[in-house]
Design a protein around this motif. Sequence first.
Motif, mmCIF file in Angstrom:
data_model
loop_
_atom_site.group_PDB
_atom_site.id
_atom_site.type_symbol
_atom_site.label_atom_id
_atom_site.label_comp_id
_atom_site.label_asym_id
_atom_site.label_seq_id
_atom_site.Cartn_x
_atom_site.Cartn_y
_atom_site.Cartn_z
ATOM 1 N N VAL A 100 0.821 -1.217 0.000
ATOM 2 C CA VAL A 100 0.000 0.000 0.000
ATOM 3 C C VAL A 100 0.854 1.267 0.000
ATOM 4 C CG1 VAL A 100 -1.779 1.309 1.221
ATOM 5 C CG2 VAL A 100 -1.966 -1.181 1.037
ATOM 6 N N PRO A 101 1.904 1.371 0.818
ATOM 7 C CA PRO A 101 2.763 2.555 0.708
ATOM 8 C C PRO A 101 3.298 2.752 -0.708
ATOM 9 C CG PRO A 101 3.265 1.399 2.727
ATOM 10 C CD PRO A 101 2.323 0.517 1.965
ATOM 11 N N ALA A 102 3.637 1.656 -1.398
ATOM 12 C CA ALA A 102 4.133 1.774 -2.770
ATOM 13 C C ALA A 102 3.045 2.322 -3.688
ATOM 14 C CB ALA A 102 4.621 0.416 -3.277
ATOM 15 N N LEU A 103 1.804 1.853 -3.507
ATOM 16 C CA LEU A 103 0.688 2.340 -4.320
ATOM 17 C C LEU A 103 0.402 3.815 -4.056
ATOM 18 C CD1 LEU A 103 -1.781 -0.679 -4.054
ATOM 19 C CD2 LEU A 103 -0.499 0.032 -6.091
ATOM 20 N N LEU A 104 0.709 4.248 -2.837
ATOM 21 C CA LEU A 104 0.484 5.649 -2.484
ATOM 22 C C LEU A 104 1.625 6.557 -2.947
ATOM 23 C CD1 LEU A 104 -0.978 5.224 1.128
ATOM 24 C CD2 LEU A 104 -2.220 5.868 -0.944
ATOM 25 N N GLY A 105 2.614 5.978 -3.590
ATOM 26 C CA GLY A 105 3.689 6.792 -4.145
ATOM 27 C C GLY A 105 4.898 6.976 -3.256
ATOM 28 N N TRP A 106 4.986 6.196 -2.179
ATOM 29 C CA TRP A 106 6.161 6.295 -1.333
ATOM 30 C C TRP A 106 7.403 5.848 -2.117
ATOM 31 C CZ3 TRP A 106 5.613 4.762 4.487
ATOM 32 C CH2 TRP A 106 4.421 5.306 5.001
ATOM 33 N N LYS A 107 8.548 6.410 -1.782
ATOM 34 C CA LYS A 107 9.793 5.921 -2.353
ATOM 35 C C LYS A 107 10.036 4.500 -1.865
ATOM 36 C CE LYS A 107 12.099 10.390 -2.891
ATOM 37 N NZ LYS A 107 13.282 11.219 -2.546
ATOM 38 N N LYS A 108 10.703 3.712 -2.712
ATOM 39 C CA LYS A 108 10.890 2.294 -2.409
ATOM 40 C C LYS A 108 11.601 2.081 -1.076
ATOM 41 C CE LYS A 108 12.387 -2.037 -4.539
ATOM 42 N NZ LYS A 108 12.965 -2.667 -5.759
ATOM 43 N N THR A 109 12.613 2.889 -0.813
ATOM 44 C CA THR A 109 13.355 2.719 0.441
ATOM 45 C C THR A 109 12.480 3.031 1.650
ATOM 46 O OG1 THR A 109 14.198 4.986 0.175
ATOM 47 C CG2 THR A 109 15.609 3.179 -0.580
ATOM 48 N N ALA A 110 11.642 4.068 1.535
ATOM 49 C CA ALA A 110 10.759 4.441 2.638
ATOM 50 C C ALA A 110 9.688 3.381 2.851
ATOM 51 C CB ALA A 110 10.109 5.792 2.354
ATOM 52 N N ALA A 111 9.137 2.849 1.749
ATOM 53 C CA ALA A 111 8.098 1.818 1.847
ATOM 54 C C ALA A 111 8.655 0.559 2.495
ATOM 55 C CB ALA A 111 7.533 1.510 0.461
ATOM 56 N N ARG A 112 9.867 0.186 2.113
ATOM 57 C CA ARG A 112 10.470 -1.022 2.685
ATOM 58 C C ARG A 112 10.862 -0.816 4.144
ATOM 59 N NH1 ARG A 112 14.097 -4.797 -1.048
ATOM 60 N NH2 ARG A 112 12.454 -5.491 -2.468
ATOM 61 N N ALA A 113 11.298 0.381 4.485
ATOM 62 C CA ALA A 113 11.636 0.672 5.879
ATOM 63 C C ALA A 113 10.395 0.576 6.752
ATOM 64 C CB ALA A 113 12.265 2.060 5.988
ATOM 65 N N ARG A 114 9.275 1.121 6.247
ATOM 66 C CA ARG A 114 8.012 1.024 6.970
ATOM 67 C C ARG A 114 7.565 -0.430 7.105
ATOM 68 N NH1 ARG A 114 4.611 2.593 10.887
ATOM 69 N NH2 ARG A 114 2.413 2.396 10.296
ATOM 70 N N ALA A 115 7.748 -1.202 6.036
ATOM 71 C CA ALA A 115 7.376 -2.614 6.072
ATOM 72 C C ALA A 115 8.195 -3.365 7.113
ATOM 73 C CB ALA A 115 7.562 -3.234 4.688
ATOM 74 N N ALA A 116 9.495 -3.093 7.159
ATOM 75 C CA ALA A 116 10.359 -3.757 8.144
ATOM 76 C C ALA A 116 9.939 -3.392 9.564
ATOM 77 C CB ALA A 116 11.816 -3.357 7.899
ATOM 78 N N GLU A 117 9.587 -2.138 9.768
ATOM 79 C CA GLU A 117 9.140 -1.674 11.081
ATOM 80 C C GLU A 117 7.871 -2.412 11.513
ATOM 81 O OE1 GLU A 117 7.025 2.361 12.820
ATOM 82 O OE2 GLU A 117 8.420 2.543 11.136
ATOM 83 N N LEU A 118 6.935 -2.583 10.575
ATOM 84 C CA LEU A 118 5.673 -3.253 10.901
ATOM 85 C C LEU A 118 5.867 -4.740 11.123
ATOM 86 C CD1 LEU A 118 2.792 -2.077 11.206
ATOM 87 C CD2 LEU A 118 4.396 -0.535 10.136
ATOM 88 N N LEU A 119 6.728 -5.370 10.355
ATOM 89 C CA LEU A 119 7.001 -6.794 10.565
ATOM 90 C C LEU A 119 7.553 -7.022 11.969
ATOM 91 C CD1 LEU A 119 8.549 -7.881 7.140
ATOM 92 C CD2 LEU A 119 6.323 -8.534 8.080
ATOM 93 N N GLU A 120 8.459 -6.161 12.376
ATOM 94 C CA GLU A 120 9.010 -6.277 13.729
ATOM 95 C C GLU A 120 7.928 -6.061 14.775
ATOM 96 O OE1 GLU A 120 12.891 -4.705 16.239
ATOM 97 O OE2 GLU A 120 12.539 -4.024 14.180
#
Length: 347
Positions: A100-120
Amino acid sequence: MIRFEHVTKRYDDGTTAVDDLSFEVAEGELVTLVGPSGCGKTTTMMMVNRLVEPTSGRVLVDGRDIAGVDPVALRRKIGYVIQQVGLFPHRTVLDNTATVPALLGWKKTAARARAAELLELVGLDPAVHGPRYPAQLSGGQRQRVGVARALAADPPVLLMDEPFGAVDPVVRERLQNEFLTLQATVRKTVLLVTHDIEEAVRMGDRMAVYGQGRIEQFDTPATVLGSPATPYVADFVGSDRGLKRLAVTPVTEADLDIRKGSREGYVGDPEEHEDGTHVPLGTSLKDALAVLLQHDTGRLTVTGEDGRPLGVLTPAGVHRALRRATTPAEDRTAHARPLPTERRATK
């Protein structure tokens, strides 16, 4: 945060799935929708993100009539968790979570950082699980990824349709506990659909018991169990509803026996405190009794935030607590959800 105003959904074949439905969900509240198959609870939830359109009436999210909101834009701001999880099998766990962050136009690095944060946050090590694919995970792990993905764009509203139904009972209870702990941190406005009365009672700040297309009772679990509004509700929640109330009734100081003058040797006996027969204030009666039944003392030490003994819980105290839970005027205060650290017995 979510409001239904005289909402009806009628299909072309004449079937009325939801009939003149009006209710409101407060910001940060977790409301469970419970009832038998075909009662309209899933239809209700799907109208919030416009996967189903109402025939009449209005659905408002954060004060805005969603009929005037672009459906795609609306759905990207609402988290959605389903029983089958719905992960993309060809994408890694990290990329699934970042969808969803990617669909909202987030930069790839920011989207993946958010994903890692949520997985943790949901208990999965992003370094270990992030590079894996859904087929390499257990059912419980896939469900955690589904929750993480739904939260990735920090939506104010979370819709959950039988989210823990696809896993075995032991994993299901653990996931429920983990989600309640998570909810105490993120405080999303949540609609959770379930057919399981135990899950509805355990998870909900309030619960809506559905008949056929209508809500028969909408109140705290303690009130629904202690004072069913109709014979239908009484039958649906079961004849053992008194036992179910144990899970939604916290231990309070009013339930404890305290020796006046000194607590030495009665509440604060070091040996008793060290052998595991103690729980923190705010623990549910169900969890407290589970600890009590493991021992032969007939009483259970209850401690405060500082770990010092406050008193003991006895069978008479359990009875007082259950009587308190059936008093409607007190239900709303008594059911205030304890903090995650207070929900677990200390062992």
